[in-house]
Design an enzyme around this catalytic site. Sequence first.
Site, PDB file in Angstrom:
ATOM      1  CB  CYS A   1     -57.114  31.231  62.302  1.00 24.25           C
ATOM      2  SG  CYS A   1     -57.683  29.560  62.635  1.00 24.25           S
TER       3      CYS A   1
ATOM      4  NE  ARG B   1     -69.069  26.760  69.831  1.00 21.34           N
ATOM      5  CZ  ARG B   1     -67.808  26.534  70.198  1.00 21.34           C
ATOM      6  NH1 ARG B   1     -67.193  27.398  70.988  1.00 21.34           N
ATOM      7  NH2 ARG B   1     -67.165  25.473  69.769  1.00 21.34           N
TER       8      ARG B   1
ATOM      9  CG  HIS C   1     -61.839  27.929  60.481  1.00 20.32           C
ATOM     10  ND1 HIS C   1     -62.825  28.060  61.428  1.00 20.32           N
ATOM     11  CD2 HIS C   1     -60.673  28.226  61.132  1.00 20.32           C
ATOM     12  CE1 HIS C   1     -62.286  28.440  62.585  1.00 20.32           C
ATOM     13  NE2 HIS C   1     -60.978  28.553  62.422  1.00 20.32           N
TER      14      HIS C   1
ATOM     15  CG  ASN D   1     -63.756  32.065  64.499  1.00 23.67           C
ATOM     16  OD1 ASN D   1     -63.061  32.170  63.492  1.00 23.67           O
ATOM     17  ND2 ASN D   1     -63.419  31.313  65.539  1.00 23.67           N
TER      18      ASN D   1
ATOM     19  CE1 TYR E   1     -63.671  24.988  62.464  1.00 25.97           C
ATOM     20  CE2 TYR E   1     -61.296  24.889  62.759  1.00 25.97           C
ATOM     21  CZ  TYR E   1     -62.549  25.213  63.236  1.00 25.97           C
ATOM     22  OH  TYR E   1     -62.680  25.754  64.494  1.00 25.97           O
TER      23      TYR E   1
HETATM   24  P1  NAD Z   1     -66.811  33.927  74.898  1.00 25.38           P
HETATM   25  O1  NAD Z   1     -68.193  33.454  74.717  1.00 25.38           O
HETATM   26  O2  NAD Z   1     -66.105  33.625  76.146  1.00 25.38           O
HETATM   27  O3  NAD Z   1     -66.806  35.496  74.630  1.00 25.38           O
HETATM   28  C1  NAD Z   1     -65.758  36.321  75.041  1.00 25.38           C
HETATM   29  C2  NAD Z   1     -66.298  37.583  75.655  1.00 25.38           C
HETATM   30  O4  NAD Z   1     -66.890  38.419  74.656  1.00 25.38           O
HETATM   31  C3  NAD Z   1     -67.404  37.350  76.691  1.00 25.38           C
HETATM   32  O5  NAD Z   1     -66.930  37.696  77.975  1.00 25.38           O
HETATM   33  C4  NAD Z   1     -68.537  38.239  76.217  1.00 25.38           C
HETATM   34  O6  NAD Z   1     -69.225  38.884  77.270  1.00 25.38           O
HETATM   35  C5  NAD Z   1     -67.817  39.215  75.334  1.00 25.38           C
HETATM   36  N1  NAD Z   1     -68.637  39.986  74.410  1.00 25.38           N
HETATM   37  C6  NAD Z   1     -69.771  39.642  73.763  1.00 25.38           C
HETATM   38  N2  NAD Z   1     -70.215  40.659  73.023  1.00 25.38           N
HETATM   39  C7  NAD Z   1     -69.332  41.678  73.184  1.00 25.38           C
HETATM   40  C8  NAD Z   1     -69.243  43.006  72.678  1.00 25.38           C
HETATM   41  N3  NAD Z   1     -70.162  43.505  71.857  1.00 25.38           N
HETATM   42  N4  NAD Z   1     -68.186  43.771  73.066  1.00 25.38           N
HETATM   43  C9  NAD Z   1     -67.259  43.290  73.916  1.00 25.38           C
HETATM   44  N5  NAD Z   1     -67.301  42.049  74.424  1.00 25.38           N
HETATM   45  C10 NAD Z   1     -68.320  41.261  74.059  1.00 25.38           C
HETATM   46  O7  NAD Z   1     -66.003  33.438  73.616  1.00 25.38           O
HETATM   47  P2  NAD Z   1     -64.597  32.719  73.431  1.00 25.38           P
HETATM   48  O8  NAD Z   1     -64.833  31.287  73.389  1.00 25.38           O
HETATM   49  O9  NAD Z   1     -63.584  33.290  74.314  1.00 25.38           O
HETATM   50  O10 NAD Z   1     -64.289  33.170  71.941  1.00 25.38           O
HETATM   51  C11 NAD Z   1     -64.254  34.547  71.615  1.00 25.38           C
HETATM   52  C12 NAD Z   1     -64.173  34.742  70.115  1.00 25.38           C
HETATM   53  O11 NAD Z   1     -62.916  34.337  69.635  1.00 25.38           O
HETATM   54  C13 NAD Z   1     -65.208  33.953  69.330  1.00 25.38           C
HETATM   55  O12 NAD Z   1     -65.652  34.731  68.247  1.00 25.38           O
HETATM   56  C14 NAD Z   1     -64.433  32.757  68.860  1.00 25.38           C
HETATM   57  O13 NAD Z   1     -64.984  32.188  67.715  1.00 25.38           O
HETATM   58  C15 NAD Z   1     -63.096  33.387  68.592  1.00 25.38           C
HETATM   59  N6  NAD Z   1     -61.926  32.498  68.585  1.00 25.38           N
HETATM   60  C16 NAD Z   1     -61.195  32.538  67.447  1.00 25.38           C
HETATM   61  C17 NAD Z   1     -60.051  31.795  67.317  1.00 25.38           C
HETATM   62  C18 NAD Z   1     -59.342  31.848  66.004  1.00 25.38           C
HETATM   63  O14 NAD Z   1     -58.651  30.910  65.651  1.00 25.38           O
HETATM   64  N7  NAD Z   1     -59.516  32.905  65.203  1.00 25.38           N
HETATM   65  C19 NAD Z   1     -59.624  30.994  68.396  1.00 25.38           C
HETATM   66  C20 NAD Z   1     -60.393  30.988  69.571  1.00 25.38           C
HETATM   67  C21 NAD Z   1     -61.534  31.760  69.653  1.00 25.38           C
HETATM   68  C1  G6P Z   2     -59.944  26.536  66.953  1.00 25.98           C
HETATM   69  C2  G6P Z   2     -60.294  27.481  65.852  1.00 25.98           C
HETATM   70  C3  G6P Z   2     -60.994  28.673  66.420  1.00 25.98           C
HETATM   71  C4  G6P Z   2     -62.207  28.262  67.205  1.00 25.98           C
HETATM   72  C5  G6P Z   2     -61.797  27.271  68.272  1.00 25.98           C
HETATM   73  C6  G6P Z   2     -63.013  26.681  68.948  1.00 25.98           C
HETATM   74  O1  G6P Z   2     -59.009  27.129  67.779  1.00 25.98           O
HETATM   75  O2  G6P Z   2     -59.179  27.916  65.133  1.00 25.98           O
HETATM   76  O3  G6P Z   2     -61.324  29.552  65.379  1.00 25.98           O
HETATM   77  O4  G6P Z   2     -62.789  29.381  67.811  1.00 25.98           O
HETATM   78  O5  G6P Z   2     -61.069  26.211  67.740  1.00 25.98           O
HETATM   79  O6  G6P Z   2     -62.635  26.077  70.142  1.00 25.98           O
HETATM   80  P1  G6P Z   2     -63.723  25.780  71.256  1.00 25.98           P
HETATM   81  O7  G6P Z   2     -62.950  25.253  72.395  1.00 25.98           O
HETATM   82  O8  G6P Z   2     -64.431  27.074  71.514  1.00 25.98           O
HETATM   83  O9  G6P Z   2     -64.669  24.779  70.649  1.00 25.98           O
HETATM   84 MN    MN Z   3     -59.704  29.647  63.838  1.00 29.01          MN
END
Ligand code: NAD
Ligand code: G6P
Ligand code: MN
Length: 433
Positions: free
Chosen positions: A168, A93, A198, A147, A251
Site C-alpha cells: 500500500c 465501487r 489502512h 484492495n 484512513y
Molecule cells: P480500475 O477500476 O481501473 O481496474 C483496473 C483494471 O482491472 C480494469 O481495467 C479492469 O478491467 C480490470 N479487471 C477487473 N476484473 C479483472 C479480472 N478478474 N482480471 C483482470 N483484470 C480485471 O481500478 P484502479 O483504480 O486502477 O485500482 C485497481 C486496484 O488497485 C483496486 O483494487 C484498488 O483498490 C487498488 N489500489 C490499491 C492501492 C494500494 O495502496 N494497495 C493503490 C491504488 C489502487
Molecule cells: C490510496 C490508497 C489505495 C486506494 C487509493 C484510492 O492510494 O492507499 O489503497 O486504492 O488511495 O485512490 P482513488 O484515486 O482511487 O480514490
Molecule cells: Mn492502500
Amino acid sequence: LLKIAVIGGGSSYTPEIIEGFIKRANELPVKEIWLVDIKEGEEKLNIVGKLAQRMIEKAKLDTKVFLTLNRREALKDADFVITQFRVGGLEARLRDEEFPLKYGVIGQETTGPGGFAKALRTIPVILDICKDIEELAPRAWLINFTNPAGIITETISKYTKVKTIGLCNVPITMEMTISKLLEVDKKDIFVEFIGLNHLVWGKRVLLRGEDITERIIKTMLDGSQLNMKNIPDLKWDREFVKNLGMIPCPYHRYYYMSDLLLKEQQSSLSQKGKGSRAQQVMEIEKKLFEIYKDENLDEKPKELEKRGGAYYSDAAVSLISAIYNDKKEIHVVNVKNNGTISFLPDDAIIETNCVVGNNGAVPLIFGDVPKEIVGLINQVKIYESLAIEAGVTGDKDKAVMALVNHPLVLSVEKARKLVDELLNINKQYLPQF
Ligand code: NAD
Ligand code: G6P
Ligand code: MN
Ligand code: MN
C-alpha cells in the site's frame, strides 16, 4: 531476465508502474511486461498499453510490453506478478460507497461494509488467479495491490501456496510527507509503522537516530496535514493526536471521526458536482484516458496525481528490486505477523517495517503495541479474518458475523440489513454465495 505480469493492466495507474520500471532499469533487467485484463477492460488496456509501449520506447529499453486478455499466457513463467484489478469496476465501487450510508455507516471502498463487499467480490477471483500461479509460475512473487489489500493478502497467504507480499502506498506517502516537512532526505528518517493496512500508525519517528515523534506531531498539526487525495481533508483533533503520541494514517479518520465523516459524505452526495469519490474518480479517469490516447504522449502525465495512488510505482518497483537483488532493505509492507504483534495470531497479515530480500519480507519488532490502539487493531483484525472466511465459503451467517465484529457496525440488525443488501447488489460477482 525478468518476466512481469500485471493483472488489471488496463488500470489508469499503469503508466505509474511503467515509470517505476524505467527508473530502475539499471537494477532490474526486465525482458517482458505482460499487461493482462478482461474483456470489459479491453479498450482501456489498449489505450494505456500503447502509452506504456511508447514510454518504454522513449526510454530506449529492451523491455517488451505485451497486451493480452489471456491470463495464463501472461502468467506462464512470470517472475513477479502484480495485482491491481477491480472486480466490478468503478460502478461496483460507487455502490460500495453508497449503500452503507442508508444505515448510518460510512461508505468507503476499503473500510467498513463497502470494503467488505469489495473483499467478497475479489476473493473468488484472487483464488482463481493463485491457482494459475501455482501451476504456471510456482516460483513467482505476487505483489498484491488489490484492495482491501490486508484482507486479500491474508486470503492468499492462508489459502494458497503463492508467495505474496501486500503493498500500500500509505506508509511511503507518510514518510514522504514527514521528510518534506523536515526538509530532509527520506533516507535520513525512520518511521516505525505498526498496525494493519489502512489502519497503520507511525509509532515513532527518528531523525538520524533522534526520536522526534513529539516534534513532528506538533509540526504536522500546525501546518500541512497528513492526508491523501482520496480522503476528505477533515482536521484532526489536536489534543487527541498529541495525547495519542503516534501519527494516525489518513484512513483513521473513518474510525476516529466516523460521525463527522458520515455527515461529510451525506452532504457531498447531495452537493451537486462533488459526489462520492467513485464519481470523482470516474471523471478523472475519463480525462486521463483522453490524455493517454494522444500518440505524442510518451510519459506519465501530471493529471494522474489527482488519484490517491501517489508513490505507487516507487513502492512497488523498489520492493521488487529489493527481492530480486536480495537487498535486505527495509520496506513497509503487509506480511505475516509471526509474533510481531503479540496479541494477534501468527498467520494474521499486518502492516509494518520489514527486511526484504530474496527470502521475502521479515517483520521488525518494536516491542509492545501501545494500549491506546490495541482494541481497534484487534477488533478490525477479527472482522478481517471473519470476512475472509465468509468470502471463501460463501456462508451468509459468517458474513453477518463479520460485520457484527466490524467496529463501525456492531449492531446485529444493521449487519443483517447490510449483508442482505450487499449480497443483492453484488449478486453477479459473488459466485460463492
Ligand atoms: P480500475 O477500476 O481501473 O481496474 C483496473 C483494471 O482491472 C480494469 O481495467 C479492469 O478491467 C480490470 N479487471 C477487473 N476484473 C479483472 C479480472 N478478474 N482480471 C483482470 N483484470 C480485471 O481500478 P484502479 O483504480 O486502477 O485500482 C485497481 C486496484 O488497485 C483496486 O483494487 C484498488 O483498490 C487498488 N489500489 C490499491 C492501492 C494500494 O495502496 N494497495 C493503490 C491504488 C489502487
Ligand atoms: C490510496 C490508497 C489505495 C486506494 C487509493 C484510492 O492510494 O492507499 O489503497 O486504492 O488511495 O485512490 P482513488 O484515486 O482511487 O480514490
Ligand atoms: Mn492502500
Ligand atoms: Mn525468468
